[in-house]
Design an enzyme around this catalytic site. Structure first.
Site, mmCIF file in Angstrom:
data_model
loop_
_atom_site.group_PDB
_atom_site.id
_atom_site.type_symbol
_atom_site.label_atom_id
_atom_site.label_comp_id
_atom_site.label_asym_id
_atom_site.label_seq_id
_atom_site.Cartn_x
_atom_site.Cartn_y
_atom_site.Cartn_z
ATOM 1 N N SER A 23 5.505 12.253 -7.949
ATOM 2 C CA SER A 23 4.324 11.386 -7.854
ATOM 3 C C SER A 23 3.081 12.088 -8.391
ATOM 4 O O SER A 23 2.304 11.509 -9.159
ATOM 5 C CB SER A 23 4.091 10.976 -6.396
ATOM 6 N N ARG A 27 1.135 11.394 -12.333
ATOM 7 C CA ARG A 27 -0.297 11.110 -12.396
ATOM 8 C C ARG A 27 -1.005 12.141 -13.277
ATOM 9 O O ARG A 27 -1.850 11.805 -14.117
ATOM 10 C CB ARG A 27 -0.893 11.119 -10.981
ATOM 11 N N SER A 144 2.421 -3.273 -4.781
ATOM 12 C CA SER A 144 2.768 -1.892 -5.130
ATOM 13 C C SER A 144 1.497 -1.093 -5.371
ATOM 14 O O SER A 144 0.648 -1.485 -6.169
ATOM 15 C CB SER A 144 3.652 -1.839 -6.387
ATOM 16 N N SER A 145 1.379 0.037 -4.694
ATOM 17 C CA SER A 145 0.204 0.884 -4.891
ATOM 18 C C SER A 145 0.165 1.470 -6.299
ATOM 19 O O SER A 145 -0.881 1.914 -6.769
ATOM 20 C CB SER A 145 0.198 2.021 -3.870
ATOM 21 N N SER A 172 0.828 1.435 0.991
ATOM 22 C CA SER A 172 0.957 2.849 0.605
ATOM 23 C C SER A 172 -0.392 3.505 0.307
ATOM 24 O O SER A 172 -0.592 4.112 -0.758
ATOM 25 C CB SER A 172 1.889 2.986 -0.613
ATOM 26 N N ASP A 290 9.431 5.266 0.756
ATOM 27 C CA ASP A 290 10.508 5.955 0.050
ATOM 28 C C ASP A 290 11.406 6.784 0.964
ATOM 29 O O ASP A 290 12.484 7.215 0.539
ATOM 30 C CB ASP A 290 9.934 6.868 -1.047
#
Length: 407
Positions: A23, A27, A144-145, A172, A290
């Site tokens: 994650s 980013r 969804s974030s 999230s 998750d």
């Protein structure tokens, strides 16, 4: 590749170094593409991050991101601001079933030029990059974030920054805060008050090194291993921070309810089984969906029930994870019911042996069920799917004492 797993023993003082967070890495890869002064350390070696890197570095018009949902969302936003560049973003057959209209509509509000190449509302997308000067947009926040993070990541490169108003319950939140924290770390000003997020314009940033924390989603499987082992079992894992940006760091709190202690020592955590009291686990996982698969399987292995809520985003992942869990936990002997956003498990007194677990092209199905080998022999079908997020998973599993053999 199918793998047969069975328990040998867990090495009491096992030590593992896990790859950087997928994650965080994805980013930062996008931010690095926007600001080449960023230098990354401990980046994820996952398939998803490799796909993201290839798409960002390739000059090809067609960008195939396979199963990588994060890459699809982030790159959709990224290519809308690459002036004069035209790309087609596509992926696997499952990716073409995963909705993206909410993000596309939001980007179009800003003036982005995006067309659906096949089915309305779904990839593949044809994107023509252009200069974007509008800076106010409204986005549904309960799906969804990653849609939100995609917008925030390109925001500092927009001429007038971005003011993003969120509608509905925000899903999230830790992942949104992770995105904002990474923007802050590279020198971009942000604010998040109520349902409005603001990101300031930043044409350039100073050179800086960013170290990616190891992945908390990946460590969840070792929490499960310790939970299903004898009292006193412990595993040491690096590199982790007590003030983590990752929402899945809530694992330490959740597994404490199952008798697992987490001790932070320098850049490591020591996960140890100290006790166990048989009681049902009830958690809202809206901020960390998750880890739902891991927790459900742990509860099955411990012979306890669980009621997990806040799981509505699991239906649009690599597979419909709620239905997949219902199917595979049921094969093991459990009674499972699911709704659009919850899962309730009633355990079985005897777990079925040598069951073939279908993974549905979903890395987390393979890894979540693997710790059950401590209770009964088990077969994981298409086990190489783990490379999506954790390529060395099976080697690490062997190293702690679990027998892993092809069948």
């Amino acid at each position: 590749m199918n793998l047969h797993l069975r328990s040998q023993f867990i090495i009491h003082n096992s030590q593992l170094k896990l790859s950087g967070s997928k994650s965080e890495t994805n980013r930062l890869l996008l931010l690095q593409a926007l600001y080449p002064n960023i230098v990354l350390e401990n980046a994820s070696d996952s398939d998803d991050s490799k796909v993201m890197t290839k798409a960002l570095q390739s000059d090809e018009m067609v960008k195939d991101i396979h199963h990588a949902g994060t890459a699809m969302r982030f790159l959709t936003a990224f290519y809308t601001i690459q002036e004069g560049k035209e790309v087609i973003l596509t992926g696997s057959s499952r990716m073409k079933e995963r909705p993206i209209q909410i993000l596309v509509d939001a980007l179009r509000q800003l003036g982005a030029q995006i067309e659906y190449a096949e089915k309305e509302g779904f990839p593949p997308l044809r994107i023509t990059g252009k200069k974007i000067v509008r800076n106010k947009v409204t986005l549904k926040a309960d799906v969804s974030s990653q849609y939100i993070s995609a917008m925030l990541l390109i925001a500092p490169k927009l001429e007038n920054g971005l003011e993003l108003t969120l509608e509905g319950a925000i899903t999230s939140v830790p992942y949104i805060k992770m995105t904002l924290a990474l923007l802050n770390e590279i020198g971009v000003k942000t604010s998040f008050e109520g349902n409005v997020i603001k990101v300031s314009h930043a044409e350039a940033i100073d050179k800086r090194k960013v170290t990616v924390e190891s992945d908390w989603s990946s460590v969840s499987y070792f929490y499960s291993v310790v939970a299903l082992s004898a009292i006193g079992t412990e595993i040491k894992l690096t590199s982790y921070k007590q003030n983590s940006l990752q929402g899945d760091s809530v694992l330490a709190e959740i597994y404490n309810e199952l008798g697992i202690s987490t001790t932070f020592e320098n850049d490591s955590i020591i996960v140890k089984k100290v006790n166990f009291q048989e009681k049902e686990l009830n958690r809202n996982l809206n901020a960390s969906p998750d880890i739902a698969q891991t927790i459900a399987v742990t509860c099955l292995g411990l012979g306890i029930g669980c009621h997990l809520t806040g799981l509505h985003t699991l239906k649009i992942k690599e597979t419909d994870r709620l239905e997949a869990l219902k199917n595979e936990l049921g094969k093991m002997g459990a009674s499972v019911s699911v709704t659009n956003d919850s899962l309730t498990l009633t355990p079985t007194s005897e777990i079925n042996k040598n069951i073939h677990i279908k993974t549905y092209q979903d890395h987390r199905m393979a890894m979540a069920f693997a710790p059950l080998a401590l209770k009964v022999p088990i077969v994981i079908e298409e086990a190489d799917v783990v490379s999506k997020s954790y390529p060395s998973f099976w080697e690490d599993f062997k190293s702690i004492g679990i027998l892993v053999n092809p069948v």
